[in-house]
Scaffold this motif. Sequence first.
Motif, PDB file in Angstrom:
ATOM      1  N   THR A  56     -20.641 -23.695 -26.983  1.00 36.15           N
ATOM      2  CA  THR A  56     -19.505 -22.790 -26.880  1.00 36.15           C
ATOM      3  C   THR A  56     -18.897 -22.864 -25.486  1.00 36.15           C
ATOM      4  O   THR A  56     -19.599 -23.049 -24.495  1.00 36.15           O
ATOM      5  N   ALA A  60     -18.129 -16.583 -24.150  1.00 34.00           N
ATOM      6  CA  ALA A  60     -17.830 -16.039 -25.476  1.00 34.00           C
ATOM      7  C   ALA A  60     -19.030 -15.291 -26.038  1.00 34.00           C
ATOM      8  O   ALA A  60     -20.170 -15.729 -25.896  1.00 34.00           O
ATOM      9  N   ALA A  61     -18.773 -14.151 -26.697  1.00 33.49           N
ATOM     10  CA  ALA A  61     -19.851 -13.403 -27.347  1.00 33.49           C
ATOM     11  C   ALA A  61     -20.379 -14.157 -28.560  1.00 33.49           C
ATOM     12  O   ALA A  61     -21.560 -14.030 -28.909  1.00 33.49           O
ATOM     13  N   THR A  62     -19.524 -14.924 -29.214  1.00 30.67           N
ATOM     14  CA  THR A  62     -19.964 -15.796 -30.309  1.00 30.67           C
ATOM     15  C   THR A  62     -20.446 -17.095 -29.682  1.00 30.67           C
ATOM     16  O   THR A  62     -19.644 -17.925 -29.241  1.00 30.67           O
ATOM     17  N   TYR A  63     -21.759 -17.263 -29.627  1.00 30.68           N
ATOM     18  CA  TYR A  63     -22.354 -18.327 -28.816  1.00 30.68           C
ATOM     19  C   TYR A  63     -23.036 -19.386 -29.655  1.00 30.68           C
ATOM     20  O   TYR A  63     -23.756 -19.077 -30.610  1.00 30.68           O
ATOM     21  N   THR A  64     -22.830 -20.638 -29.287  1.00 35.52           N
ATOM     22  CA  THR A  64     -23.548 -21.769 -29.866  1.00 35.52           C
ATOM     23  C   THR A  64     -24.167 -22.565 -28.719  1.00 35.52           C
ATOM     24  O   THR A  64     -23.483 -22.866 -27.742  1.00 35.52           O
ATOM     25  N   ALA A 132     -27.291 -20.251 -32.610  1.00 36.31           N
ATOM     26  CA  ALA A 132     -25.946 -19.775 -32.941  1.00 36.31           C
ATOM     27  C   ALA A 132     -26.047 -18.278 -33.220  1.00 36.31           C
ATOM     28  O   ALA A 132     -26.662 -17.872 -34.201  1.00 36.31           O
ATOM     29  N   VAL A 133     -25.464 -17.467 -32.348  1.00 32.56           N
ATOM     30  CA  VAL A 133     -25.620 -16.017 -32.455  1.00 32.56           C
ATOM     31  C   VAL A 133     -24.345 -15.325 -32.000  1.00 32.56           C
ATOM     32  O   VAL A 133     -23.625 -15.830 -31.133  1.00 32.56           O
ATOM     33  N   VAL A 134     -24.065 -14.173 -32.598  1.00 33.37           N
ATOM     34  CA  VAL A 134     -22.948 -13.338 -32.170  1.00 33.37           C
ATOM     35  C   VAL A 134     -23.517 -12.153 -31.393  1.00 33.37           C
ATOM     36  O   VAL A 134     -24.115 -11.244 -31.979  1.00 33.37           O
ATOM     37  N   THR A 136     -23.195  -8.694 -29.226  1.00 36.31           N
ATOM     38  CA  THR A 136     -22.275  -7.565 -29.352  1.00 36.31           C
ATOM     39  C   THR A 136     -21.514  -7.281 -28.063  1.00 36.31           C
ATOM     40  O   THR A 136     -20.658  -6.398 -28.035  1.00 36.31           O
TER      41      THR A 136
END
Length: 200
Positions: A56, A60-64, A132-134, A136
């Motif tokens: 990512t 970013a909060a949405t992480y890869t 891979a996690v979002v 909060t």
Amino acid sequence: MGYGKVGVQSLANGAVGPLRIDGRGNLKGAGGGRYAEATLAGRMFAIANQAVLNVTAGLAATYTGLALVNPVGSGKNLIIHEMGAVNEIALPTAACVFGVMTGAGISAATAVLTPRNRLTGGPASKAYVDSAVVFTEAPVLEQVFGTFHTGAVTTAIGSGFYAILDGSLVITPGYHVCPYMSAVNNATFQLSILWEEVDT
């Protein structure tokens, strides 16, 4: 008169103890290597992506990538010692900064990858590792280590960075640490983290 003691000592914070010596009376430092004592005690862990992966861009909060997570209630602090990144192909982007970022908001993290105890056969880690996690909340950049460059899609410049944090970053329960990359680069990098787990 001062004296020395053979063997590992168990001292409380602020306690005064004898110098450590070996069986021959020689003053003992970090014998066997910097992490040998922690490894023999089963406290050292490592994780590495087993193949190239997508990363990512930025905070970013949405992480890869490679997210090391300390679950709430783990009873452990994760002492970060080292972190590495290598590019196996030329970067699709012109440049990519490598660093380390941390944050909270870990409720969606799961145990996707299994940490390796550096003592073979040692106890399992209390940490989760997710690829891979979002989160909060968005992570925060703590430190930068270097920049990967490329001259063209088929030309790689540089091959990797290895950062020695040496315990200068501690992840308490409820927080995570991840390698930071400033640009999206798919199927390019392999990442690794080396840490120690101690009671809170």
